[in-house]
Design a protein around this motif. Structure first.
Motif, short mmCIF file in Angstrom:
data_model
loop_
_atom_site.label_atom_id
_atom_site.label_comp_id
_atom_site.label_asym_id
_atom_site.label_seq_id
_atom_site.Cartn_x
_atom_site.Cartn_y
_atom_site.Cartn_z
N LEU A 30 -17.46 -12.38 28.80
CA LEU A 30 -17.93 -12.96 30.07
C LEU A 30 -18.21 -14.46 29.93
CD1 LEU A 30 -20.35 -10.09 31.09
CD2 LEU A 30 -18.09 -10.58 32.09
N ALA A 31 -18.89 -14.85 28.87
CA ALA A 31 -19.21 -16.26 28.66
C ALA A 31 -17.95 -17.09 28.49
CB ALA A 31 -20.12 -16.41 27.44
N SER A 32 -17.00 -16.56 27.76
CA SER A 32 -15.75 -17.30 27.52
C SER A 32 -14.95 -17.46 28.81
CB SER A 32 -14.92 -16.60 26.45
OG SER A 32 -15.62 -16.58 25.23
N LYS A 33 -14.94 -16.43 29.65
CA LYS A 33 -14.24 -16.53 30.93
C LYS A 33 -14.94 -17.53 31.83
CE LYS A 33 -10.43 -14.62 31.88
NZ LYS A 33 -9.19 -15.42 31.88
N GLN A 34 -16.27 -17.55 31.83
CA GLN A 34 -17.02 -18.51 32.63
C GLN A 34 -16.64 -19.95 32.22
OE1 GLN A 34 -18.90 -18.00 35.27
NE2 GLN A 34 -19.67 -20.07 35.52
N ARG A 45 -6.43 -28.17 28.77
CA ARG A 45 -5.45 -27.09 28.62
C ARG A 45 -5.60 -26.35 27.29
NH1 ARG A 45 -1.69 -24.02 30.40
NH2 ARG A 45 0.32 -23.74 29.40
N SER A 46 -5.78 -27.08 26.22
CA SER A 46 -5.93 -26.42 24.91
C SER A 46 -7.15 -25.53 24.88
CB SER A 46 -6.01 -27.47 23.80
OG SER A 46 -4.79 -28.17 23.70
N LEU A 47 -8.28 -26.06 25.34
CA LEU A 47 -9.50 -25.26 25.34
C LEU A 47 -9.37 -24.07 26.28
CD1 LEU A 47 -12.35 -24.71 24.39
CD2 LEU A 47 -13.17 -26.40 26.07
N HIS A 48 -8.79 -24.30 27.44
CA HIS A 48 -8.57 -23.25 28.43
C HIS A 48 -7.79 -22.09 27.80
CE1 HIS A 48 -8.03 -21.93 32.65
NE2 HIS A 48 -6.78 -21.65 32.33
N LEU A 49 -6.74 -22.40 27.06
CA LEU A 49 -5.93 -21.36 26.42
C LEU A 49 -6.66 -20.69 25.26
CD1 LEU A 49 -2.45 -23.14 26.53
CD2 LEU A 49 -3.29 -21.30 28.03
N TYR A 50 -7.37 -21.46 24.45
CA TYR A 50 -8.14 -20.87 23.36
C TYR A 50 -9.19 -19.90 23.90
CZ TYR A 50 -6.29 -23.80 19.58
OH TYR A 50 -5.49 -24.40 18.65
N LEU A 51 -9.81 -20.26 25.02
CA LEU A 51 -10.82 -19.38 25.59
C LEU A 51 -10.21 -18.06 26.05
CD1 LEU A 51 -12.94 -22.06 27.44
CD2 LEU A 51 -13.70 -20.63 25.51
N ASP A 52 -8.98 -18.10 26.56
CA ASP A 52 -8.30 -16.85 26.89
C ASP A 52 -8.10 -16.00 25.65
OD1 ASP A 52 -8.03 -16.54 29.62
OD2 ASP A 52 -6.08 -17.53 29.72
N ASP A 53 -7.79 -16.63 24.52
CA ASP A 53 -7.65 -15.88 23.27
C ASP A 53 -8.97 -15.23 22.88
OD1 ASP A 53 -4.98 -16.69 23.12
OD2 ASP A 53 -5.40 -18.31 21.68
N VAL A 54 -10.06 -15.95 23.02
CA VAL A 54 -11.38 -15.40 22.70
C VAL A 54 -11.70 -14.22 23.61
CG1 VAL A 54 -13.87 -15.87 22.62
CG2 VAL A 54 -12.25 -17.57 21.75
N VAL A 55 -11.41 -14.36 24.89
CA VAL A 55 -11.63 -13.27 25.84
C VAL A 55 -10.84 -12.03 25.42
CG1 VAL A 55 -11.26 -12.49 28.23
CG2 VAL A 55 -12.23 -14.76 27.78
N ALA A 56 -9.60 -12.21 25.06
CA ALA A 56 -8.77 -11.08 24.66
C ALA A 56 -9.33 -10.39 23.42
CB ALA A 56 -7.33 -11.55 24.41
N ILE A 57 -9.74 -11.17 22.44
CA ILE A 57 -10.32 -10.59 21.22
C ILE A 57 -11.62 -9.87 21.55
CG2 ILE A 57 -11.38 -11.13 18.99
CD1 ILE A 57 -9.30 -13.49 18.84
N ALA A 58 -12.47 -10.48 22.36
CA ALA A 58 -13.76 -9.87 22.70
C ALA A 58 -13.56 -8.57 23.49
CB ALA A 58 -14.62 -10.86 23.49
N ARG A 59 -12.63 -8.56 24.42
CA ARG A 59 -12.37 -7.34 25.19
C ARG A 59 -11.82 -6.23 24.29
NH1 ARG A 59 -9.92 -10.01 30.76
NH2 ARG A 59 -11.96 -10.62 31.59
#
Length: 156
Positions: A30-34, A45-59
């Motif tokens: 949730l925090a990463s998606k926020q 863009r780089s951070l935006h994409l890395y955060l999607d990776d974190v969300v995927a790992i966390a889920r």
């Protein structure tokens, strides 16, 4: 540790430790998606994409930990109020966040989750090596993401 006709059953301590991990990885998603939705600035863009990776790992981690809990006869609790009340992550600010601040918040959130995993790992592993192995895998993946995100701030 106990076994019956239903198989291995987690002790209350093991169930509680895995529950701590579950709420933290759920909160990390949730925090990463926020942050993902609200970052602005150089390096967006780089951070935006890395955060999607974190969300995927966390889920993925939340699902794997919760399913492991059920497999060993523990009951996971990922309700929103439980996650909000018990997660150990630092608060994510409301509104727009600069990429520099986003990097700091993302790394702090990941670090908090990894700290929880490391804190409970020894006890978890002693009772159930399979659950311990799950934690080790996610510690490595999340630490890698923290490194990637932290590297965005190194412009030297």
């Amino acid at each position: 540790m106990s076994a019956d006709s239903a198989g291995f059953a987690a002790s209350d301590v093991l169930a509680d430790d895995l529950q701590k991990v579950l709420v933290d990885v759920t909160a990390l998603s949730l925090a990463s998606k926020q942050l993902h939705w609200n970052i602005v600035g150089t390096g967006f863009r780089s951070l935006h994409l890395y955060l999607d990776d974190v969300v995927a790992i966390a889920r993925e981690a939340s699902d794997e930990v919760a399913e492991r809990m059920r497999a060993i006869q523990a009951v996971p609790d990922g309700r929103a109020d439980v996650v909000a009340q018990t997660a150990t992550l630092p608060a994510i600010p409301e509104g727009v966040v600069s990429t520099a601040e986003g990097i700091d918040h993302a790394v702090a959130a990941i670090t908090a989750v990894v700290a929880t995993m490391r804190d409970v790992h020894e006890k978890v592993d002693a009772e159930d090596a399979t659950s311990g192995d799950i934690l080790i895998g996610y510690i490595g993946r999340l630490e890698q993401q923290a490194w990637f995100i932290r590297s965005l701030a190194d412009r030297g």
